[in-house]
Design a protein around this motif. Structure first.
Motif, PDB file in Angstrom:
ATOM      1  N   TYR A   1     -10.923  12.652  84.107  1.00 24.25           N
ATOM      2  CA  TYR A   1     -10.317  13.777  83.409  1.00 24.25           C
ATOM      3  C   TYR A   1      -9.130  13.297  82.585  1.00 24.25           C
ATOM      4  CZ  TYR A   1     -12.949  16.430  86.900  1.00 24.25           C
ATOM      5  OH  TYR A   1     -13.939  16.938  87.687  1.00 24.25           O
ATOM      6  N   THR A   2      -8.950  13.907  81.438  1.00 20.57           N
ATOM      7  CA  THR A   2      -7.756  13.639  80.639  1.00 20.57           C
ATOM      8  C   THR A   2      -6.600  14.362  81.299  1.00 20.57           C
ATOM      9  OG1 THR A   2      -9.139  13.607  78.667  1.00 20.57           O
ATOM     10  CG2 THR A   2      -6.782  13.804  78.320  1.00 20.57           C
ATOM     11  N   ALA A   3      -5.440  13.734  81.335  1.00 17.89           N
ATOM     12  CA  ALA A   3      -4.269  14.365  81.947  1.00 17.89           C
ATOM     13  C   ALA A   3      -3.970  15.677  81.245  1.00 17.89           C
ATOM     14  CB  ALA A   3      -3.074  13.426  81.851  1.00 17.89           C
ATOM     15  N   GLY A   4      -3.662  16.697  82.021  1.00 16.85           N
ATOM     16  CA  GLY A   4      -3.331  17.996  81.452  1.00 16.85           C
ATOM     17  C   GLY A   4      -4.520  18.941  81.345  1.00 16.85           C
ATOM     18  N   VAL A   5      -5.740  18.419  81.469  1.00 19.57           N
ATOM     19  CA  VAL A   5      -6.941  19.254  81.403  1.00 19.57           C
ATOM     20  C   VAL A   5      -7.213  19.827  82.794  1.00 19.57           C
ATOM     21  CG1 VAL A   5      -9.436  19.220  81.013  1.00 19.57           C
ATOM     22  CG2 VAL A   5      -7.929  17.941  79.505  1.00 19.57           C
ATOM     23  N   ALA A   6      -7.603  21.088  82.836  1.00 20.92           N
ATOM     24  CA  ALA A   6      -7.888  21.716  84.123  1.00 20.92           C
ATOM     25  C   ALA A   6      -9.019  20.988  84.837  1.00 20.92           C
ATOM     26  CB  ALA A   6      -8.269  23.177  83.902  1.00 20.92           C
ATOM     27  N   MET A   7      -8.807  20.744  86.130  1.00 22.52           N
ATOM     28  CA  MET A   7      -9.832  20.078  86.931  1.00 22.52           C
ATOM     29  C   MET A   7      -9.914  20.763  88.282  1.00 22.52           C
ATOM     30  SD  MET A   7      -7.986  16.524  87.961  1.00 22.52           S
ATOM     31  CE  MET A   7      -7.727  16.422  89.699  1.00 22.52           C
ATOM     32  N   PRO A   8     -11.001  20.496  89.013  1.00 25.01           N
ATOM     33  CA  PRO A   8     -11.123  21.120  90.337  1.00 25.01           C
ATOM     34  C   PRO A   8      -9.977  20.687  91.259  1.00 25.01           C
ATOM     35  CG  PRO A   8     -12.988  19.657  89.861  1.00 25.01           C
ATOM     36  CD  PRO A   8     -12.100  19.647  88.673  1.00 25.01           C
ATOM     37  N   VAL A   9      -9.918  21.301  92.409  1.00 27.54           N
ATOM     38  CA  VAL A   9      -8.859  20.989  93.370  1.00 27.54           C
ATOM     39  C   VAL A   9      -8.874  19.492  93.681  1.00 27.54           C
ATOM     40  CG1 VAL A   9      -8.011  21.451  95.698  1.00 27.54           C
ATOM     41  CG2 VAL A   9      -9.081  23.282  94.372  1.00 27.54           C
ATOM     42  N   PRO A  10      -7.721  18.826  93.551  1.00 27.97           N
ATOM     43  CA  PRO A  10      -7.677  17.388  93.815  1.00 27.97           C
ATOM     44  C   PRO A  10      -8.036  17.069  95.265  1.00 27.97           C
ATOM     45  CG  PRO A  10      -5.596  18.160  92.859  1.00 27.97           C
ATOM     46  CD  PRO A  10      -6.429  19.352  93.150  1.00 27.97           C
ATOM     47  N   SER A  11      -8.774  16.003  95.443  1.00 25.05           N
ATOM     48  CA  SER A  11      -9.131  15.547  96.793  1.00 25.05           C
ATOM     49  C   SER A  11      -8.148  14.455  97.205  1.00 25.05           C
ATOM     50  CB  SER A  11     -10.559  15.013  96.789  1.00 25.05           C
ATOM     51  OG  SER A  11     -10.613  13.789  96.083  1.00 25.05           O
ATOM     52  N   PRO A  12      -8.162  14.055  98.455  1.00 27.56           N
ATOM     53  CA  PRO A  12      -7.259  12.976  98.893  1.00 27.56           C
ATOM     54  C   PRO A  12      -7.546  11.641  98.174  1.00 27.56           C
ATOM     55  CG  PRO A  12      -8.162  14.139 100.787  1.00 27.56           C
ATOM     56  CD  PRO A  12      -8.865  14.657  99.577  1.00 27.56           C
ATOM     57  N   GLN A  13      -8.736  11.508  97.613  1.00 30.59           N
ATOM     58  CA  GLN A  13      -9.095  10.278  96.911  1.00 30.59           C
ATOM     59  C   GLN A  13      -8.749  10.320  95.417  1.00 30.59           C
ATOM     60  OE1 GLN A  13     -11.394  11.856  99.005  1.00 30.59           O
ATOM     61  NE2 GLN A  13     -10.870  10.463 100.675  1.00 30.59           N
ATOM     62  N   THR A  14      -8.122  11.385  94.958  1.00 28.48           N
ATOM     63  CA  THR A  14      -7.772  11.508  93.540  1.00 28.48           C
ATOM     64  C   THR A  14      -6.817  10.388  93.156  1.00 28.48           C
ATOM     65  OG1 THR A  14      -8.066  13.900  93.576  1.00 28.48           O
ATOM     66  CG2 THR A  14      -6.714  12.999  91.799  1.00 28.48           C
ATOM     67  N   GLU A  15      -7.108   9.765  92.014  1.00 26.78           N
ATOM     68  CA  GLU A  15      -6.266   8.680  91.524  1.00 26.78           C
ATOM     69  C   GLU A  15      -5.651   9.068  90.189  1.00 26.78           C
ATOM     70  OE1 GLU A  15      -9.137   5.489  91.385  1.00 26.78           O
ATOM     71  OE2 GLU A  15      -8.505   4.765  93.345  1.00 26.78           O
ATOM     72  N   GLN A  16      -4.355   8.854  90.067  1.00 27.23           N
ATOM     73  CA  GLN A  16      -3.619   9.066  88.820  1.00 27.23           C
ATOM     74  C   GLN A  16      -3.505   7.688  88.166  1.00 27.23           C
ATOM     75  OE1 GLN A  16      -2.630  12.199  88.020  1.00 27.23           O
ATOM     76  NE2 GLN A  16      -3.345  12.998  89.979  1.00 27.23           N
ATOM     77  N   ILE A  17      -4.010   7.536  86.962  1.00 31.14           N
ATOM     78  CA  ILE A  17      -4.063   6.221  86.319  1.00 31.14           C
ATOM     79  C   ILE A  17      -3.284   6.251  85.004  1.00 31.14           C
ATOM     80  CG2 ILE A  17      -5.593   4.430  85.391  1.00 31.14           C
ATOM     81  CD1 ILE A  17      -7.789   5.780  87.228  1.00 31.14           C
ATOM     82  N   VAL A  18      -2.354   5.315  84.869  1.00 33.45           N
ATOM     83  CA  VAL A  18      -1.612   5.143  83.621  1.00 33.45           C
ATOM     84  C   VAL A  18      -2.203   3.913  82.940  1.00 33.45           C
ATOM     85  CG1 VAL A  18       0.625   4.648  82.563  1.00 33.45           C
ATOM     86  CG2 VAL A  18       0.488   6.182  84.539  1.00 33.45           C
ATOM     87  N   VAL A  19      -2.662   4.101  81.700  1.00 35.41           N
ATOM     88  CA  VAL A  19      -3.287   3.016  80.945  1.00 35.41           C
ATOM     89  C   VAL A  19      -2.338   2.582  79.837  1.00 35.41           C
ATOM     90  CG1 VAL A  19      -5.286   2.327  79.564  1.00 35.41           C
ATOM     91  CG2 VAL A  19      -5.574   3.971  81.427  1.00 35.41           C
ATOM     92  N   VAL A  20      -2.089   1.271  79.772  1.00 36.85           N
ATOM     93  CA  VAL A  20      -1.275   0.696  78.707  1.00 36.85           C
ATOM     94  C   VAL A  20      -2.222  -0.141  77.854  1.00 36.85           C
ATOM     95  CG1 VAL A  20       0.710  -0.755  78.147  1.00 36.85           C
ATOM     96  CG2 VAL A  20       0.722   0.615  80.244  1.00 36.85           C
ATOM     97  N   GLU A  21      -2.403   0.284  76.608  1.00 41.01           N
ATOM     98  CA  GLU A  21      -3.351  -0.395  75.707  1.00 41.01           C
ATOM     99  C   GLU A  21      -2.632  -1.367  74.794  1.00 41.01           C
ATOM    100  OE1 GLU A  21      -6.037   1.856  73.319  1.00 41.01           O
ATOM    101  OE2 GLU A  21      -6.815   2.978  75.029  1.00 41.01           O
ATOM    102  N   PHE A  22      -3.235  -2.544  74.670  1.00 38.89           N
ATOM    103  CA  PHE A  22      -2.807  -3.545  73.706  1.00 38.89           C
ATOM    104  C   PHE A  22      -3.934  -3.680  72.692  1.00 38.89           C
ATOM    105  CE2 PHE A  22      -0.532  -4.258  77.573  1.00 38.89           C
ATOM    106  CZ  PHE A  22       0.746  -4.609  77.165  1.00 38.89           C
ATOM    107  N   MET A  23      -3.788  -4.612  71.761  1.00 39.57           N
ATOM    108  CA  MET A  23      -4.794  -4.759  70.712  1.00 39.57           C
ATOM    109  C   MET A  23      -6.198  -4.977  71.303  1.00 39.57           C
ATOM    110  SD  MET A  23      -4.950  -4.683  67.427  1.00 39.57           S
ATOM    111  CE  MET A  23      -3.605  -5.362  66.529  1.00 39.57           C
TER     112      MET A  23
END
Length: 125
Positions: free
Chosen positions: A31-53
């Protein structure tokens, strides 16, 4: 710098970051951050991506607030690194000794250089 445990260190300069964003993985769905999603489960992962070239670095967090704080701090660090790089580039374009319009061929003293650099541009003696 990232150590790959094989004697090689890979550098990821913050000045080369092209994009930073957060995504969420919940029950093997993305899911894109900020988009409505179902109830988070204990396995939900929040991922920050840092893109380079050509590469992407992913930082995985369990807590939403921690990932948001990391994202904000990373954005601030990237902005600061890019500002410092821009200042350095601008400084390298500035001549060490400003052109003197006097006829003397003497080397200017440090005070003369300082005074000339602190004068608003466009004013010459």
């Amino acid at each position: 710098k990232l150590d790959q445990s094989n004697g090689r260190i890979i550098e990821f300069p913050l000045t080369n970051v092209s994009k930073v964003y957060r995504i969420v993985k919940n029950d093997d769905k993305w899911y894109t951050a900020g988009v409505a999603m179902p109830v988070p489960s204990p396995q939900t992962e929040q991922i920050v991506v840092v893109e380079f070239m050509r590469r992407k670095l992913a930082f995985v967090f369990k807590e939403l607030q921690v990932s948001q704080r990391f994202l904000i701090c990373m954005e601030l660090l990237i902005r600061r690194a890019q500002q410092k790089q821009a200042k350095k580039a601008l400084r390298s374009l500035t001549p060490t000794f400003p052109p003197q319009h006097s006829q003397s061929r003497q080397c200017p003293t440090p005070r003369q250089v300082h005074d000339a650099l602190s004068r608003p541009s466009g004013q010459c003696k």
